[in-house]
Structures are given as structure tokens and as C-alpha cells.
Design an enzyme around this catalytic site. Structure first.
Site, PDB file in Angstrom:
ATOM      1  N   ASP A  48      79.343  36.584  21.922  1.00 47.73           N
ATOM      2  CA  ASP A  48      78.171  36.718  21.054  1.00 47.73           C
ATOM      3  C   ASP A  48      78.510  36.696  19.565  1.00 47.73           C
ATOM      4  O   ASP A  48      77.625  36.522  18.738  1.00 47.73           O
ATOM      5  CB  ASP A  48      77.330  37.949  21.429  1.00 47.73           C
ATOM      6  N   ARG A  49      79.764  36.864  19.212  1.00 45.95           N
ATOM      7  CA  ARG A  49      80.121  36.824  17.784  1.00 45.95           C
ATOM      8  C   ARG A  49      80.675  35.455  17.402  1.00 45.95           C
ATOM      9  O   ARG A  49      81.104  34.695  18.260  1.00 45.95           O
ATOM     10  CB  ARG A  49      81.194  37.872  17.485  1.00 45.95           C
TER      11      ARG A  49
ATOM     12  N   ASP B  37      84.080  35.783  20.281  1.00 42.45           N
ATOM     13  CA  ASP B  37      84.763  37.004  20.724  1.00 42.45           C
ATOM     14  C   ASP B  37      84.793  37.133  22.250  1.00 42.45           C
ATOM     15  O   ASP B  37      84.460  36.191  22.971  1.00 42.45           O
ATOM     16  CB  ASP B  37      84.086  38.232  20.104  1.00 42.45           C
TER      17      ASP B  37
ATOM     18  N   SER C 148      82.853  43.651  24.655  1.00 35.84           N
ATOM     19  CA  SER C 148      82.704  42.738  23.527  1.00 35.84           C
ATOM     20  C   SER C 148      84.029  42.321  22.905  1.00 35.84           C
ATOM     21  O   SER C 148      84.890  41.786  23.569  1.00 35.84           O
ATOM     22  CB  SER C 148      81.770  43.375  22.509  1.00 35.84           C
ATOM     23  N   HIS C 149      84.189  42.670  21.632  1.00 40.08           N
ATOM     24  CA  HIS C 149      85.373  42.229  20.884  1.00 40.08           C
ATOM     25  C   HIS C 149      86.522  43.225  21.025  1.00 40.08           C
ATOM     26  O   HIS C 149      87.562  43.053  20.404  1.00 40.08           O
ATOM     27  CB  HIS C 149      84.995  42.112  19.413  1.00 40.08           C
TER      28      HIS C 149
ATOM     29  N   ASP D  74      82.936  38.476  24.645  1.00 40.78           N
ATOM     30  CA  ASP D  74      81.787  38.145  25.483  1.00 40.78           C
ATOM     31  C   ASP D  74      80.929  37.019  24.911  1.00 40.78           C
ATOM     32  O   ASP D  74      79.842  36.753  25.415  1.00 40.78           O
ATOM     33  CB  ASP D  74      80.934  39.392  25.742  1.00 40.78           C
TER      34      ASP D  74
ATOM     35  N   LYS E 171      72.893  38.008  19.981  1.00 36.79           N
ATOM     36  CA  LYS E 171      73.552  37.113  19.052  1.00 36.79           C
ATOM     37  C   LYS E 171      74.348  36.111  19.875  1.00 36.79           C
ATOM     38  O   LYS E 171      74.665  36.362  21.030  1.00 36.79           O
ATOM     39  CB  LYS E 171      74.424  37.881  18.076  1.00 36.79           C
TER      40      LYS E 171
HETATM   41  C1  G16 Z   1      77.584  45.587  18.693  1.00 38.16           C
HETATM   42  C2  G16 Z   1      76.150  45.221  18.542  1.00 38.16           C
HETATM   43  C3  G16 Z   1      75.939  44.602  17.196  1.00 38.16           C
HETATM   44  C4  G16 Z   1      76.416  45.529  16.108  1.00 38.16           C
HETATM   45  C5  G16 Z   1      77.815  45.971  16.374  1.00 38.16           C
HETATM   46  C6  G16 Z   1      78.136  47.073  15.409  1.00 38.16           C
HETATM   47  O1  G16 Z   1      78.337  44.411  18.641  1.00 38.16           O
HETATM   48  O2  G16 Z   1      75.793  44.303  19.551  1.00 38.16           O
HETATM   49  O3  G16 Z   1      74.598  44.288  17.068  1.00 38.16           O
HETATM   50  O4  G16 Z   1      76.388  44.916  14.864  1.00 38.16           O
HETATM   51  O5  G16 Z   1      77.940  46.461  17.665  1.00 38.16           O
HETATM   52  O6  G16 Z   1      79.270  47.704  15.743  1.00 38.16           O
HETATM   53  P1  G16 Z   1      79.657  49.084  15.039  1.00 38.16           P
HETATM   54  O7  G16 Z   1      78.653  50.107  15.465  1.00 38.16           O
HETATM   55  O8  G16 Z   1      81.040  49.311  15.550  1.00 38.16           O
HETATM   56  O9  G16 Z   1      79.636  48.819  13.572  1.00 38.16           O
HETATM   57  P2  G16 Z   1      79.185  43.905  19.878  1.00 38.16           P
HETATM   58  O10 G16 Z   1      79.644  42.520  19.509  1.00 38.16           O
HETATM   59  O11 G16 Z   1      80.298  44.913  19.963  1.00 38.16           O
HETATM   60  O12 G16 Z   1      78.261  43.947  21.053  1.00 38.16           O
END
Ligand code: G16
Length: 542
Positions: A280-281, A276, A112-113, A278, A375
Site C-alpha cells: 500500500d505504500r 512496501d 505492512s512495512h 503489503d 492506499k
Molecule cells: C498505517 C496506516 C497509515 C498511517 C500509518 C501511520 O500505515 O495505514 O494510514 O499513515 O500507519 O503510521 P504511524 O502511526 O506509525 O505514524 P501502514 O502502511 O503501516 O498500514
């Protein structure tokens, strides 16, 4: 030829908030990927001949991992893999592909990010047949399997060419390599008024979209510049790079600093946006005004009917618990249900499938709808563009009008990154134990009205998830939330979420840091953050 290779459990393959995320060298260790992928196949037990979608965000190790996944899929009875060309497909596009092609599931290669590169992060996530992240019972089953694994199966053969669109075979399995953008772009066209957005750009509307050298570059170029007529050069950092150009592909005020500075400058375009690693953000910044993700959800909910895909109105709105209450006020005004779920997109899946919610959002820069089960960063940008194209007002104007109507929820998140995991757990444990005593206590002008350890009963399947964050709700509309991140790869990250509701428009232009200052100090003293973690201040404030 299929080979069965003996192996043994590798510690720590428990998926977090969003799949298994670790440093690249851990994934590169012998059998690490193979064990986890075999655990997925063993746990989810797909029917023979099933279709699987595979795609990644192009980060370092993506290409190697794709080859392993393909060979293991071929050896585990998968009938067809739909793979993004070059191994690339954004997370929301994978979700769409699973749904539109009625695949049994999908494997997403991304952290992801999180940063990429040889010393960066990598991740593997399994999505189920509705297109969304595997629910907890599935990720738990995968983890349990990883702890008891004795062998994995893999196709023994040369690597496949993954760069040419078309069909090839690996043993008995068909590998269909597709343009990762086309289906997603077609879906966006069904949701938004592309003619009106085209007219907006034709009228001189200016935009900067920062793809952060990550997966959305090709999507944004095709849709914004190609179809919608945005000026060439609107999309910057549009080429996905294995190390994201050495940058951190997290669209927040720290890592998208130059975009933020542009938005605050005299040369600011009408809209600045980013996504970000991938895809989704999302990050939305108007001229001179950053829109918090919590506000963005509320604004999109209040205006979604202006886009054709949502013209019928919303069935409901869902937000993660730490996301601010701004969307709650929109739901209340429009007489629709608001669902409060634990952090993690997977918790929205059942609500979307059951038709209970139409829009979902999280404070962590995620917004989405029932069009997929993830997302979706570019979707959020397009919905904003659709709203701007209809209202013909600036972002800041629309946001201020929204605050005037619904009140403003000042919001900030304080992250204490890479702290000692034991200290973090002890801090949460100590605060949890004190929650019953805190209720009714007065701090400054406000009193703790409620204090709890958030737990969630899924209204659709009845599943129960506890210990999802400690909440303190104060009189006068303030709230503090503490939780440990589920996506970090080093030590622990403590997140403290602060919010304060302000109904008075005369105070809406005050500075967030000043408005939340007292609450921030209280957040540190109340939980004794320094004593437990050694940190006086957060490492990131967003
Ligand atoms: C992931 C989940 C999101 C969530 C985030 C929270 O985001 O897909 O739904 O809000 O983790 O991250 P943390 O547990 O670090 O607060 P992503 O964009 O990393 O896939």
C-alpha cells in the site's frame, strides 16, 4: 465438526493505527490469534452466509494464520471466503476484491512495512464492506470484545490446500482460491492509459521497481513487464519471501537505500519506485531527485486529469494532518476542497464514500484514490507513469516546474524509535499543557501563530477523534507537528514532522537539511526531547 474452546482475555489486543500489530512470537502464543479473530467475528456480527475476503503479504506465519482464520470463519457462519492463492493478496487488492465481490468485509494478515521473520512483526487487520480499514468505533468494539471473551469457535479438521486456484469446502463454507493479481490488474487498466504507457516504455523509458521481496512482486511483474512492456528485470526483488530477504520492507530512504543510490548515480533509470510489505505504500525517485510523499500527492493532484480515470477532475483532496501543505495549494488553485484528517487511512473512508474526495495521501508514503479504500503503492506508480507518458518530461523537470508554479514545501520527518513509552507520553503531555502559552511566542524570526492538539470532526458521520497530534504553526509558513506512532511494536516511537514553505524559486534547490536546520533544533528544545526520552537526535530522518 465445530469445536467451542473456552478461553479468557489476553491483555493488549487493542488495534493500533492499522490493525493489531505485534511481534511474531506473541501471535504464536496459545489462543492469541483465535481470541482476536473471534473478537472480530463477535464484534462485527456478519450475517450468516456472508462473504469474507482473506489475504496476507506472505510474511512469516502468514500460512499458519490463514488456516486458523479459515477454520474459524467456517465455524462462525461465514458462507464464502475468497482467498488469494497461497494466502497472498496485497492490501489494495483485498480492498478491491471486497468491493468488486460485494463481500461483507476482509481480514488482512500483514504488519505492512514492519520487518518479518520469526522475530519480526505480524498483524491482523479487519476491513469493512466499503473495502477500507475498520473505523474507530469498530476497532474499539473488537478490543472491548477481546477483553471479555470466554470462548472461540473453530472447525476441527485438517489444513486446507491453499495453493490451488479453484473452489473447495470447509464444512458448510465455500473457500474460493483466486489469482490475487487478475482483478487488481483489470482495475488498473480501467484507470490508466495503458497504450500510452506502453508507448513510453517502447520509446526507451527505463525504470527500476523494487518490490522489496514483498507482496507487490507478482503484481508489478504482471503489469509492468507483462502488460506494459517494461524491460525484463525492471522489477527487482520480485519474489515475496517470508522474511523479505532479511530486509525491512519499508520503502523509505533508509531501507530502500540501494534504490536511492541508483537513482542518484550516473546509471540512474528514468524512474525508480518501490512499494512496501503489503503493497500500500510507494516510493518515487526521479533521476537525481527524491519526491517526498507530500509533494507526490500535490503533483498527482495537479496532473491526475491526464489519466482517463481522473479526466473529469477531482472532487476534493484529503491528506492526513502531518502531511505537508503542498496539496493545499493545488486544491486552492483548482478551487476544490482540501480535507485534513488524523493519521490513518481509515479516516479517508467516509470522504471517499460520500464523493467528497477523489485523491488522498499521507506523508508516510501512502497515496490513493476512490478506486479502492486503501492506499495503493502500485497505483501511485502507474499514475506517475501515465503522467510521464503524457507529458514526456522527466520526473525532476515536472517536480521543479510544480515548485515554480506553487512554491516548494521543504519537509522532513524525524523519528525517535523505541523510546520509553512513559517518557514519550510525559513529553507529549507536558507540551500539550504548554500549548496555550506558546501561542504568540517568538522563536528566531518567526512567531507561533497557532498551537493546538489536533482533533477531527468527520463531516460525514459526525464522529469526533481527539489527541491526534500537537501542531505549532509559525508565521512565514513553517510548521512543527508531534505525535506518537500507532504502528510500532516495541516501546514508543515519537514522530516530529517539520515543514517550511518557500515561494522563491531561486531557493528551491537548497538542501532540505539546511533549510530545516533551525526548525529541527527548535523541535528538540521546545519539547525537551532529550530530557524526556534521553535522545539527542532522531534515529531515522526521512
Ligand atoms: C498505517 C496506516 C497509515 C498511517 C500509518 C501511520 O500505515 O495505514 O494510514 O499513515 O500507519 O503510521 P504511524 O502511526 O506509525 O505514524 P501502514 O502502511 O503501516 O498500514
Amino acid at each position: 465438526m465445530i469445536r467451542t474452546v473456552p478461553t479468557g482475555p489476553i491483555a493488549g489486543q487493542r488495534p493500533g493505527t492499522s490493525g493489531l500489530r505485534k511481534k511474531v512470537p506473541i501471535f504464536q502464543a496459545s489462543h492469541y490469534v483465535e481470541n482476536f479473530v473471534q473478537s472480530i467475528f463477535d464484534a462485527v456480527k456478519l450475517p450468516a452466509g456472508a462473504t469474507l475476503v482473506v489475504g496476507g503479504d506472505g510474511r512469516f506465519f502468514n500460512r499458519e494464520c490463514v488456516q486458523t482464520v479459515l477454520k474459524m470463519a467456517a465455524a462462525n457462519g461465514i458462507g464464502r471466503v475468497i482467498l488469494g492463492q497461497g494466502g497472498i493478496m496485497s492490501t489494495p487488492a483485498v480492498s478491491n476484491m471486497i468491493r468488486s465481490r460485494r463481500a461483507a468485509g476482509g481480514i488482512i494478515l500483514s504488519a505492512s512495512h514492519n520487518p518479518g521473520g520469526p522475530e519480526g512483526d505480524f498483524g491482523i487487520k479487519y476491513n469493512v464492506g466499503n473495502g477500507g480499514p475498520a473505523p474507530e468505533k469498530v476497532t474499539e468494539a473488537i478490543f472491548e470484545r477481546s477483553e471479555a471473551i470466554t470462548a472461540f469457535r473453530i472447525w476441527d479438521g485438517a489444513d486446507l490446500d491453499i495453493d490451488s486456484v479453484g473452489e473447495t469446502r470447509l464444512g458448510g463454507m465455500v473457500v474460493e482460491i483466486v489469482d490475487p493479481v487478475a482483478d487488481y490488474a483489470a482495475l488498473m487498466q480501467t484507470l490508466f492509459d495503458f497504450d500510452r504507457i506502453r508507448a513510453l516504455f517502447a520509446s526507451g523509458f527505463s525504470m527500476r521497481y523494487d518490490a522489496m521481496s514483498a507482496v507487490t512482486g507478482p503484481y508489478a511483474k504482471a503489469i509492468l513487464e507483462g502488460t506494459l512492456g517494461a524491460a525484463r528485470g525492471t522489477v527487482v526483488n520480485g519474489m515475496p519471501l517470508p522474511d523479505f530477504g532479511g530486509n525491512h520492507p519499508d520503502p523509505n530512504l533508509k531501507y530502500a537505500r540501494s534504490l536511492f543510490e541508483l537513482a542518484m548515480s550516473r546509471e540512474a533509470p528514468d524512474l525508480c519506485a518501490a512499494s512496501d510489505g503489503d503493497g500500500d505504500r510507494n516510493l518515487i525517485i526521479g533521476r537525481g531527485l527524491f519526491v517526498t510523499p507530500s509533494d507526490s500527492l500535490a503533483l498527482l493532484a495537479a496532473n491526475a486529469h491526464l489519466a482517463p480515470g481522473y479526466a473529469q477532475g477531482l472532487a476534493g483532496i484529503a491528506r492526513s494532518m502531518p502531511t505537508s501543505g503542498a496539496a493545499d495549494r493545488v486544491a486552492a488553485r483548482h478551487g476544490i476542497r482540501l480535507y485534513e484528517t488524523p493519521t490513518g487511512w481509515k479516516f479517508f473512508g467516509n470522504l471517499l464514500d460520500a464523493g467528497l474526495a477523489t485523491l488522498c495521501g499521507e506523508e508516510s508514503a501512502g497515496t490513493g484514490s476512490n478506486h479502492v479504500r486503501e492506499k495503493d503503492g502500485l497505483w501511485a506508480v502507474l499514475l506517475w507513469l501515465n503522467i510521464l507518458a503524457v507529458r514526456r518530461q522527466g520526473v525532476a523537470e515536472i517536480v521543479r516546474a510544480h515548485w515554480a508554479e506553487y512554491g516548494r514545501t521543504f519537509y522532513a520527518r524525524h523519528d525517535y524509535e523505541e523510546i520509553d513509552a512513559d517518557g514519550a507520553a510525559a513529553m507529549i503531555g507536558a507540551l500539550r499543557a504548554r500549548l496555550p502559552d506558546l501561542k504568540g511566542q517568538r522563536f528566531g524570526v518567526s512567531e507561533v501563530e497557532a498551537a493546538d492538539d489536533f482533533a477531527y470532526h468527520d463531516p460525514v458521520d459526525g464522529s469526533y477523534s481527539e489527541h491526534q497530534g500537537l501542531r505549532l504553526i509559525f508565521s512565514g509558513g513553517s510548521r512543527l507537528v508531534y505525535r506518537l506512532s500507532g504502528t510500532g511494536t516495541a516501546g514508543a516511537t515519537l514522530r516530529v514532522y517539520l515543514e517550511r514553505f518557500e515561494p522563491d524559486p531561486a531557493r528551491h534547490d537548497e538542501e532540505t537539511g539546511a533549510v530545516l536546520g533551525e526548525l529541527a533544533a527548535l523541535s528538540r528544545s521546545l519539547a525537551e526531547i532529550e530530557r524526556f526520552t534521553g535522545r539527542k537526535q532522531p534515529s531515522v530522518v526521512t
